[in-house]
Design an enzyme around this catalytic site. Structure first.
Site, mmCIF file in Angstrom:
data_model
loop_
_atom_site.group_PDB
_atom_site.id
_atom_site.type_symbol
_atom_site.label_atom_id
_atom_site.label_comp_id
_atom_site.label_asym_id
_atom_site.label_seq_id
_atom_site.Cartn_x
_atom_site.Cartn_y
_atom_site.Cartn_z
ATOM 1 N N GLU A 319 39.397 40.247 37.236
ATOM 2 C CA GLU A 319 38.160 40.855 37.751
ATOM 3 C C GLU A 319 36.985 40.449 36.864
ATOM 4 O OE1 GLU A 319 38.852 45.151 38.787
ATOM 5 O OE2 GLU A 319 40.878 44.649 38.124
ATOM 6 N N GLU A 328 39.769 41.922 29.177
ATOM 7 C CA GLU A 328 39.556 42.882 30.260
ATOM 8 C C GLU A 328 39.414 42.188 31.613
ATOM 9 O OE1 GLU A 328 39.393 46.432 30.178
ATOM 10 O OE2 GLU A 328 40.434 45.889 28.340
#
Length: 487
Positions: A319, A328
């Protein structure tokens, strides 16, 4: 107890096995501007062999897409609604009526989580409202006869003040009695699960010299750890972490609350200095944890041998809009175009030999070179200017050398000034949580940028998206503040 008729015994076993199945699923995050549609995503979830999916809201398009798929779905009440719902049964009823009732039972909603890692990332005033909100949501589900849906909330490992040895697992003193104990009481009474986010990657990456990488990846053959108090022997870090929660719950008087792995995984890439974040390790960890969790008969953990542990891998996609360090944005099993980052089967049925060879890892040792944080290529000038103002507003003389007349003022360009400010900010505040990201406007480089030709940026007349405008505005609003981490 008298003997039950065979038909009733069969019914009991069917309900029990259906409720606590060893299916592995996937977390479907949506923090990307290039992700496939919900309809395409459903096909991809199925192609992975996933039997469960968790979303971080109650997105109606996604819930619609999962109708008639027989995939178990977990939905979530946003953290910011917890206080209001905890104070209003009417609001809880309204939320359930709008976000659950229209989709059930065609969409197989099985779990409703009230908040995501609330203790880890939300203001303290929300913490004591988690359980009251859960009670009201549970009442709402009963009102609508949605009795198969379990209510819980997800917790990260940082709710424990001690995880080692596992038998010393202890919840933090500030939350143990006022927050965790009522939570466990609710879960025990309603026969729900303690949803746990557990990432051996972070434990290993924090101390790679003390924790063997193979032990973290389920690859150790001769490495074991025996808990000096429980005398239980461990062969991997995952079991150690999970059992520390088991012992912590036991300390509070709830030894039998079931655990559901809400998130686990390993990053397939990251920032230059993020050790062990690579495709080889990610594939190895996820394949091995799937084997463990789907094994029949169930393996469980040393403290709970033979227990079924329902679970979800993080995450479906890489993402690109997730803030924070590079890892992340690189936990996905799939790239945003739908292609596999590496071969994996969440059903656990495909042997590793059927997958393509993995690329050899090249960052399993700490990075020892220099790193700069510079403005990203093609960055929007308006947003970049706002980010520059934010970095310079953080104090510690972050931007003094690029002021007019100072030694680093030239070349007098937005790109150069932003790159200097980003590197200065990052070098000073990374230990306090600052990262080289700035909403995608910054990137790391191992090449000294002072000798590089200036990279083009998008002219300020180029229109910003609504999200970019809002972010730039928020940066400008905080320009005189002292926040140590970027938005």
């Amino acid at each position: 107890m008298g003997l039950l008729p065979l038909c009733l015994i069969f019914l009991f076993l069917s309900v029990s096995s259906g409720e606590i199945s060893n299916f592995v699923g996937v977390n479907y995050g949506q923090l990307g501007n290039n992700l496939p549609s919900p309809e395409q995503s459903v096909k991809l979830v199925r192609s992975l062999g996933a039997k469960r999916v968790k979303i971080y809201d109650a997105n109606p398009g996604i819930l619609d897409a999962f109708k008639d798929t027989n995939i178990q779905v977990s939905v979530m009440v946003p953290n910011e609604l917890i206080i209001n719902i905890s104070n209003s049964q009417k609001l809880a009823d309204s939320w359930v009526k709008s976000n659950v009732v229209p989709f059930y039972p065609k969409t197989k909603i099985r779990y409703l989580l009230v908040g995501n890692e609330v203790i880890s990332g939300s203001p303290k005033e929300i913490w004591p409202r988690i359980v009251p909100a859960m009670r009201k949501i549970k009442n709402s589900l009963k009102t609508h006869s949605l009795n198969k849906i379990k209510v819980s909330t997800s917790m990260a490992m940082d709710v424990l003040e001690s995880t080692f040895p596992p038998s010393n697992g202890t919840f933090r003193s500030d939350i143990a009695d006022p927050i965790v104990k009522p939570l466990l009481q609710f879960l025990n009474r309603t026969k729900s699960f303690y949803f746990l986010d557990v990432y051996p990657y972070f434990g290993w990456a924090t101390d790679p010299n003390s924790i063997n990488l193979d032990y973290a990846l389920f690859e150790s053959r001769n490495i074991t750890y025996t808990d000096p108090d429980s005398r239980l022997t461990y062969t991997n870090l995952f079991d150690q972490l999970v059992d520390s929660v088991v012992f912590a719950m036991k300390r509070l008087g709830y030894p039998d609350v079931r655990i559901f792995i809400a998130e686990t995984g390993w990053p397939n890439a990251g920032d230059i200095d993020q050790i062990g974040a690579n495709i080889y390790n990610a594939a190895t960890y996820n394949r091995n944890v799937v084997k463990k969790l789907t094994a029949k008969p169930a393996i469980g953990t040393p403290a709970r041998p033979g227990w079924v542990i329902p679970s979800l891998i993080f995450a479906l996609y890489n993402e690109n809009q997730k803030p924070g360090p590079g890892t992340e944005r690189h936990f996905g099993l799939l790239y945003p175009n739908g292609s596999y980052v590496y071969g994996i089967d969440l059903s656990g049925k495909t042997p590793d030999s059927d997958f393509q060879p993995l690329p050899k890892p090249d960052n399993n040792e700490p990075y020892k070179g220099k790193i700069w944080c510079v403005a990203a290529r093609g960055a929007n000038a308006t947003a970049l200017s706002a980010a520059l103002s934010y970095a310079c507003s953080q104090g510690n003389k972050t931007c003094d050398p690029i002021q007019p007349g100072k030694q680093c003022f030239k070349p007098d360009s937005l790109y150069w000034h932003a790159s200097y400010a980003f590197s200065s900010y990052w070098s000073q505040f990374r230990k306090a949580g600052g990262s080289c990201y700035f909403n995608g406007l910054a990137t790391q480089t191992a090449k000294d940028p002072t000798g590089e030709p200036e990279v083009s940026i998008i002219d300020s007349t180029h229109p910003l998206s609504e999200a970019e405008e809002a972010w730039a505005k928020s940066i400008e609003d905080h320009a005189t503040g002292t926040i140590l981490v970027e938005p």
